[in-house]
Motif scaffolding. Structure first.
Motif, PDB file in Angstrom:
ATOM      1  N   TYR A 221      70.693  35.557  70.641  1.00 27.28           N
ATOM      2  CA  TYR A 221      69.573  36.475  70.546  1.00 27.28           C
ATOM      3  C   TYR A 221      68.090  35.857  71.035  1.00 27.28           C
ATOM      4  O   TYR A 221      67.290  36.578  71.417  1.00 27.28           O
ATOM      5  CB  TYR A 221      69.659  37.224  69.276  1.00 27.28           C
ATOM      6  CG  TYR A 221      70.631  38.236  69.045  1.00 27.28           C
ATOM      7  CD1 TYR A 221      70.565  39.460  69.651  1.00 27.28           C
ATOM      8  CD2 TYR A 221      71.807  37.673  68.517  1.00 27.28           C
ATOM      9  CE1 TYR A 221      71.637  40.153  69.734  1.00 27.28           C
ATOM     10  CE2 TYR A 221      72.734  38.624  68.383  1.00 27.28           C
ATOM     11  CZ  TYR A 221      72.875  39.861  68.915  1.00 27.28           C
ATOM     12  OH  TYR A 221      73.804  40.669  68.557  1.00 27.28           O
ATOM     13  N   LEU A 222      68.027  34.526  70.655  1.00 30.20           N
ATOM     14  CA  LEU A 222      66.580  33.890  70.726  1.00 30.20           C
ATOM     15  C   LEU A 222      66.606  32.597  71.553  1.00 30.20           C
ATOM     16  O   LEU A 222      65.488  31.982  71.828  1.00 30.20           O
ATOM     17  CB  LEU A 222      66.224  33.638  69.409  1.00 30.20           C
ATOM     18  CG  LEU A 222      66.170  34.662  68.236  1.00 30.20           C
ATOM     19  CD1 LEU A 222      65.715  34.122  66.991  1.00 30.20           C
ATOM     20  CD2 LEU A 222      65.068  35.701  68.542  1.00 30.20           C
ATOM     21  N   THR A 223      67.780  32.395  72.221  1.00 31.66           N
ATOM     22  CA  THR A 223      68.008  31.287  73.074  1.00 31.66           C
ATOM     23  C   THR A 223      68.218  29.982  71.918  1.00 31.66           C
ATOM     24  O   THR A 223      67.719  30.133  70.770  1.00 31.66           O
ATOM     25  CB  THR A 223      66.948  31.023  74.281  1.00 31.66           C
ATOM     26  OG1 THR A 223      65.639  30.228  73.393  1.00 31.66           O
ATOM     27  CG2 THR A 223      66.591  32.301  74.938  1.00 31.66           C
ATOM     28  N   HIS A 224      68.468  28.894  72.347  1.00 35.97           N
ATOM     29  CA  HIS A 224      68.716  27.663  71.638  1.00 35.97           C
ATOM     30  C   HIS A 224      67.256  27.084  71.222  1.00 35.97           C
ATOM     31  O   HIS A 224      67.395  26.447  70.162  1.00 35.97           O
ATOM     32  CB  HIS A 224      69.212  26.393  72.597  1.00 35.97           C
ATOM     33  CG  HIS A 224      70.553  26.682  72.845  1.00 35.97           C
ATOM     34  ND1 HIS A 224      71.540  26.486  72.022  1.00 35.97           N
ATOM     35  CD2 HIS A 224      71.289  27.309  73.930  1.00 35.97           C
ATOM     36  CE1 HIS A 224      72.638  26.860  72.494  1.00 35.97           C
ATOM     37  NE2 HIS A 224      72.722  27.472  73.691  1.00 35.97           N
ATOM     38  N   ALA A 225      66.147  27.384  71.637  1.00 30.49           N
ATOM     39  CA  ALA A 225      64.800  26.907  71.206  1.00 30.49           C
ATOM     40  C   ALA A 225      64.022  28.196  70.597  1.00 30.49           C
ATOM     41  O   ALA A 225      63.714  29.090  71.416  1.00 30.49           O
ATOM     42  CB  ALA A 225      64.048  26.120  72.076  1.00 30.49           C
ATOM     43  N   PHE A 226      63.691  28.346  69.407  1.00 35.61           N
ATOM     44  CA  PHE A 226      62.864  29.620  69.000  1.00 35.61           C
ATOM     45  C   PHE A 226      61.686  29.074  67.876  1.00 35.61           C
ATOM     46  O   PHE A 226      61.693  27.845  67.565  1.00 35.61           O
ATOM     47  CB  PHE A 226      63.592  30.766  68.631  1.00 35.61           C
ATOM     48  CG  PHE A 226      64.564  30.396  67.533  1.00 35.61           C
ATOM     49  CD1 PHE A 226      64.539  30.528  66.206  1.00 35.61           C
ATOM     50  CD2 PHE A 226      66.038  29.853  67.865  1.00 35.61           C
ATOM     51  CE1 PHE A 226      65.152  30.621  65.126  1.00 35.61           C
ATOM     52  CE2 PHE A 226      66.951  29.598  66.845  1.00 35.61           C
ATOM     53  CZ  PHE A 226      66.656  29.976  65.607  1.00 35.61           C
ATOM     54  N   ASP A 227      61.099  29.906  67.252  1.00 33.02           N
ATOM     55  CA  ASP A 227      59.982  29.699  66.524  1.00 33.02           C
ATOM     56  C   ASP A 227      60.054  29.567  65.140  1.00 33.02           C
ATOM     57  O   ASP A 227      59.711  28.622  64.541  1.00 33.02           O
ATOM     58  CB  ASP A 227      58.918  31.013  66.740  1.00 33.02           C
ATOM     59  CG  ASP A 227      58.429  31.039  68.293  1.00 33.02           C
ATOM     60  OD1 ASP A 227      57.767  30.208  68.926  1.00 33.02           O
ATOM     61  OD2 ASP A 227      58.631  32.085  68.781  1.00 33.02           O
ATOM     62  N   ILE A 228      60.781  30.625  64.588  1.00 29.16           N
ATOM     63  CA  ILE A 228      60.902  30.553  62.926  1.00 29.16           C
ATOM     64  C   ILE A 228      62.477  30.780  62.804  1.00 29.16           C
ATOM     65  O   ILE A 228      62.955  31.736  63.109  1.00 29.16           O
ATOM     66  CB  ILE A 228      59.949  31.630  62.481  1.00 29.16           C
ATOM     67  CG1 ILE A 228      58.539  31.393  62.574  1.00 29.16           C
ATOM     68  CG2 ILE A 228      60.356  31.834  60.761  1.00 29.16           C
ATOM     69  CD1 ILE A 228      57.709  32.438  62.070  1.00 29.16           C
ATOM     70  N   HIS A 229      62.770  29.990  61.503  1.00 28.77           N
ATOM     71  CA  HIS A 229      64.064  30.025  61.103  1.00 28.77           C
ATOM     72  C   HIS A 229      63.943  29.963  59.568  1.00 28.77           C
ATOM     73  O   HIS A 229      63.174  29.297  59.039  1.00 28.77           O
ATOM     74  CB  HIS A 229      65.059  28.774  61.456  1.00 28.77           C
ATOM     75  CG  HIS A 229      66.420  29.389  61.166  1.00 28.77           C
ATOM     76  ND1 HIS A 229      66.924  29.947  60.033  1.00 28.77           N
ATOM     77  CD2 HIS A 229      67.621  28.988  61.810  1.00 28.77           C
ATOM     78  CE1 HIS A 229      68.190  29.940  59.966  1.00 28.77           C
ATOM     79  NE2 HIS A 229      68.834  29.619  61.103  1.00 28.77           N
ATOM     80  N   GLY A 230      64.293  31.272  58.692  1.00 23.84           N
ATOM     81  CA  GLY A 230      63.991  31.230  57.422  1.00 23.84           C
ATOM     82  C   GLY A 230      65.363  31.494  56.479  1.00 23.84           C
ATOM     83  O   GLY A 230      66.371  31.997  57.082  1.00 23.84           O
TER      84      GLY A 230
END
Length: 453
Positions: A221-230
């Motif tokens: 859904y976000l590609t292999h590189a994205f901003d925030i993981h929580g």
């Protein structure tokens, strides 16, 4: 002209410090939050996590970002299978039922619906594809229908949690299995056991291990590189540590810029969890207290700090929410007659303007400083509500027309700013005040009755 997006800071668990937020793509944010394993009703520890990330989601949108928010469901897992066996129910059917119960709870405490809510059972192809890549890249192996990640093949293992491989003693965090190359190796795919849900794979029929699902679905859904993981702090190890390892093994360019973790809910200063049997479900709490009171209570402590569950604190939160809605209702009733005229001819008083400006500035300043909700709830918002009540009392007295219109105009503008703050905090109900207040009173008498028993 595009709106300039306000800068803000978030605490990054990877670097152990607050950092200025810089998205990978200007104006856009990709955020993935680990969801529930759906085998039972959710407890207030879950509410704590999803209220915290709901505030982040709302604030990101408020300051101008286009946000893709993904929150998954683990709908096939050892716990689900065990619970289904206990109840004599199909595991997938049971899990689907508790997914819906979770969504009802989230709506009750006013958490916005994420952009995507993927389920493991609907993403088997993405999961199997990622496992295949990891094996082909030499970072995993399969044996007798199981596939394991080889932690020795990933030299950066432990960089999020700070743990060393030698700290991972077999039998504590990972299962003892003589077939593993290293006791710390973790399952990517589990061979099917009799009576369990299963899917075909290159390694034989089975189902995914716990960690791989989030790597596969976040990448999808976000590609292999994205901003925030929580997620909660309890997910730092092993779940998020393993996610990083397997994501990077599948795609070396894999990267999350900010790892965000919320603190625990405690009961008598001990972590609240199902395994300890000291938890309260969201439903148990909202039978006695209004859902907005629970949300207010959870935001009354900074999201990274532990929040201790006590009846007295819920009572305080309930009273605070009642005060907010009583003030708003009183304001709405007072403004009915003169609001239109005041809009045309009234002027905001300097004192009211100062109050409005202070609320707006403090609201943005505190949320921009790693989502510091307690200060907003306990300081600037309270000052604004007191000013509103003082102005309402002035309207009850005889005033010159000019002063009366100024008071009405000031009240209307302050009400607008207060409602904006409440909306971003998720405390503004879609129901009319006249509907919310009787419910708050009803909950108050229910809790009072219970306390007297």
């Amino acid at each position: 002209m595009a709106k300039e997006i306000k800068e803000f800071q978030l605490y990054n668990s990877m670097t152990k410090q607050k950092e200025l937020f810089r998205p990978r793509v200007d104006g856009k944010v990709g955020m993935y939050v680990c969801g529930v394993t759906s085998y039972d009703l959710s407890h207030i520890g879950h509410a704590r996590a999803y209220v915290a990330f709901d505030v982040l989601y709302r604030y990101l949108k408020y300051i101008g970002y286009e946000v893709v928010y993904v929150r998954n469901f683990t709908d096939v897992d050892d716990k689900i299978i065990r619970r289904a066996n206990e109840l004599g129910e199909d595991p997938i059917t049971l899990s689907a039922r508790f997914c819906e119960e979770f969504l009802a709870d989230m709506a009750d405490i006013q958490c916005l619906v994420p952009t995507h809510q993927p389920r493991v059972t609907e993403h088997m192809e993405q999961i199997k594809d990622m496992i295949t890549k990891i094996i082909n890249n030499g970072c995993a192996y399969h044996v007798e229908g199981d596939a394991y990640f080889a932690v020795d093949k990933y030299p950066n293992y432990g960089r999020l949690s700070g743990r060393r491989l030698e700290d991972n003693r077999a039998g504590e965090r990972v299962a003892v299995d003589e077939r593993k190359q290293n006791p710390a190796d973790f399952a990517l795919w589990k061979a099917a056991k009799p009576g369990e849900p299963k899917w075909d794979s290159p390694w034989g029929p089975g189902r995914p291990g716990w960690h791989i699902e989030c790597s596969a679905m976040s990448a999808h859904y976000l590609t292999h590189a994205f901003d925030i993981h929580g997620g909660g702090m309890d997910l730092i190890f092993p779940h998020h540590e393993n996610e990083i390892a397997q994501s990077c093994a599948a795609c070396p360019e894999s990267n999350v810029n900010y790892w965000i973790h919320n603190g625990f809910v405690t009961a008598n200063d001990e972590k609240m969890s199902k395994s300890l049997g000291n938890f309260f479900t969201i439903r148990e709490v909202t039978k006695v207290y209004h859902p907005l009171a629970l949300r207010h209570f959870l935001m009354g402590t900074h999201y990274r700090s532990p929040v201790n569950y006590t009846i007295s604190q819920l009572e305080i939160a309930s009273e605070a929410v009642f005060y907010v809605y009583q003030t708003l209702q009183d304001c709405e009733e007072a403004l009915l007659e003169l609001k239109e005229e005041a809009e045309k001819n009234g002027k905001i008083s300097p004192a009211a303007q100062e109050c409005i400006t202070k609320l707006h500035e403090e609201f943005e300043a505190k949320l921009s400083d790693d989502l510091h909700t307690p200060t907003i709830l306990n300081s600037a918002l309270q000052e604004s509500l007191r000013f509103m009540n003082s102005s309402l009392n002035m309207l009850k007295k005889k005033q010159p027309k000019k002063q009366q219109l100024s008071t009405v105009k000031s009240l209307a503008e302050l009400e607008k700013q207060v409602k904006e703050v409440l909306d971003v905090l998720g405390l503004l109900s879609n129901s009319r005040y006249t509907e919310v207040l009787p419910k708050l009173l009803s909950y108050f008498y229910t809790s009072l009755t219970i306390l007297m028993l």
